[in-house]
Write an enzyme that holds these catalytic residues in place. Sequence first.
Site, short mmCIF file in Angstrom:
data_model
loop_
_atom_site.label_atom_id
_atom_site.label_comp_id
_atom_site.label_asym_id
_atom_site.label_seq_id
_atom_site.Cartn_x
_atom_site.Cartn_y
_atom_site.Cartn_z
N LYS A 115 32.18 -57.43 -5.40
CA LYS A 115 31.77 -55.88 -5.54
C LYS A 115 33.14 -55.05 -6.11
CE LYS A 115 29.01 -55.56 -1.49
NZ LYS A 115 28.68 -54.85 -0.10
N LYS A 217 19.94 -63.74 -6.90
CA LYS A 217 19.63 -63.28 -5.35
C LYS A 217 18.83 -62.22 -5.55
CE LYS A 217 22.79 -61.60 -2.70
NZ LYS A 217 23.69 -61.26 -1.73
N LYS A 220 19.19 -55.28 -3.59
CA LYS A 220 18.91 -53.97 -3.39
C LYS A 220 19.27 -53.21 -4.80
CE LYS A 220 19.93 -53.49 1.50
NZ LYS A 220 21.05 -53.21 2.57
P1 AMP Z 1 22.99 -56.44 3.40
O1 AMP Z 1 21.80 -55.59 3.11
O2 AMP Z 1 23.77 -56.57 2.48
O3 AMP Z 1 23.56 -55.68 4.58
O4 AMP Z 1 22.21 -57.75 4.19
C1 AMP Z 1 21.43 -57.79 5.45
C2 AMP Z 1 21.23 -59.16 5.57
O5 AMP Z 1 20.37 -59.66 4.61
C3 AMP Z 1 22.36 -60.24 5.55
O6 AMP Z 1 22.35 -61.05 6.72
C4 AMP Z 1 22.28 -61.09 4.44
O7 AMP Z 1 22.67 -62.19 4.41
C5 AMP Z 1 20.81 -60.94 4.26
N1 AMP Z 1 20.32 -60.86 2.94
C6 AMP Z 1 20.65 -60.04 1.83
N2 AMP Z 1 19.92 -60.31 0.66
C7 AMP Z 1 19.25 -61.79 0.75
C8 AMP Z 1 18.62 -62.78 0.22
N3 AMP Z 1 18.29 -62.51 -1.37
N4 AMP Z 1 18.11 -63.89 0.75
C9 AMP Z 1 18.40 -63.91 2.01
N5 AMP Z 1 19.05 -63.29 2.87
C10 AMP Z 1 19.69 -62.10 2.35
#
Ligand code: AMP
Length: 355
Positions: A115, A217, A220
């Site tokens: 980041k 991956k 968003k």
């Molecule tokens: P965040 O949006 O970064 O706060 O992520 C929220 C949750 O979603 C966290 O537990 C991440 O590990 C999970 N997460 C985000 N992107 C992925 C992905 N591509 N595959 C699996 N889990 C994900």
Amino acid sequence: MTSFKPLVFSGVQPTGNLHLGNYLGAIRKFVDLQESNDCIYCVVDLHAITAQLVHGDLGAQTRSITAAFLASGIDPKKHIVFNQARVPQHAELAWIFNCVARIGWMNRMTQFKDKAGKDRENASLGLLAYPSLMAADILVYRATHVPVGDDQKQHLELTRDIAAKFNNDFSEKIGELGVGVEMQVGDETVNGFFPMTEPLIDGPITRVMSLRDGTKKMSKSDPSDLSRINLTDDADTISKKIKKAKTDPEPLPSDIEGLKGRPEAENLVGIYAALAGTTREQVIADFGGQQFSVFKPALADLAVDKLAPIATEMRKLEADPAYIDSVLRDGGERAGAIAEATMKTVKQIVGLLDN
Ligand code: AMP
Ligand code: TRP
């Protein structure tokens, strides 16, 4: 001998639309875990300002994540759903953890490196300290289990490092106050105030990959909307994105080993297994040898069946922000009572006067 009461905690940042990776990596697990555990689920708005300070409408984003939790089936009455900023003890404990953790630990975090990019000196201090706040989120409830996607593994190891160092640095005081709990760490039985929290990362797919590139991956921040399925996508959009997903020209293999070196095929099989609540082996048993022209429509139907009702329910909930706010307020009060009790003891342990 007392031991820590099992408690599940997890958090999701209110930044951008939730996608299938968030759903399968996190939210679906949150829903399953509530059957037989006490759970606390938090929209981590204080984390959202670490990478970008000014947001268009952080409040709306926070409500939208909350709506996704509720629409997916999280019960805010049996469990606790709230946003982080309502419970100031998260930030308070994070400050103490900033003094427990070492700068070197933070500098090694891959999420920080990703980041912050090349210009690390210009990243916010909050971005560097992000894992310390995350440890505080979990440990202010002395939570024992944290469901997350694969990318959060390193942050959870750091959470254990912080808990272990705190327990060790203050072991005498913890013993004197009689506030320690016995726990097994490796071969040793130690007495500590904070548990060694376990990540819950397993499942048929722990990392959902981009639909346009099986080596990246699902995220968003990917500029292509075709790379992800958003939780707000309607049935037609979900179907279209799956049918356009990148694949190789071969049919699906007849055993699981055959998925090696075929990241797009592996991703779609994993998504199918997770959505159907089955294993990748079973999906291969059902579809092995079939062309993507057969598998993709089946996956599209399954995804529409599981995801479209969530989008519909989210839209309904989002039309009633006052209801969502009342859920967050109520959750915040209940979370706050637990967090306040923990912080009182933490202050006694550290020797900070608060009477
Ligand atoms: P965040 O949006 O970064 O706060 O992520 C929220 C949750 O979603 C966290 O537990 C991440 O590990 C999970 N997460 C985000 N992107 C992925 C992905 N591509 N595959 C699996 N889990 C994900
Ligand atoms: N860092 C997590 C993510 O990016 C979000 C998060 C913040 C979290 N605090 C947490 C996850 C506590 C689990 C537990 O996805």
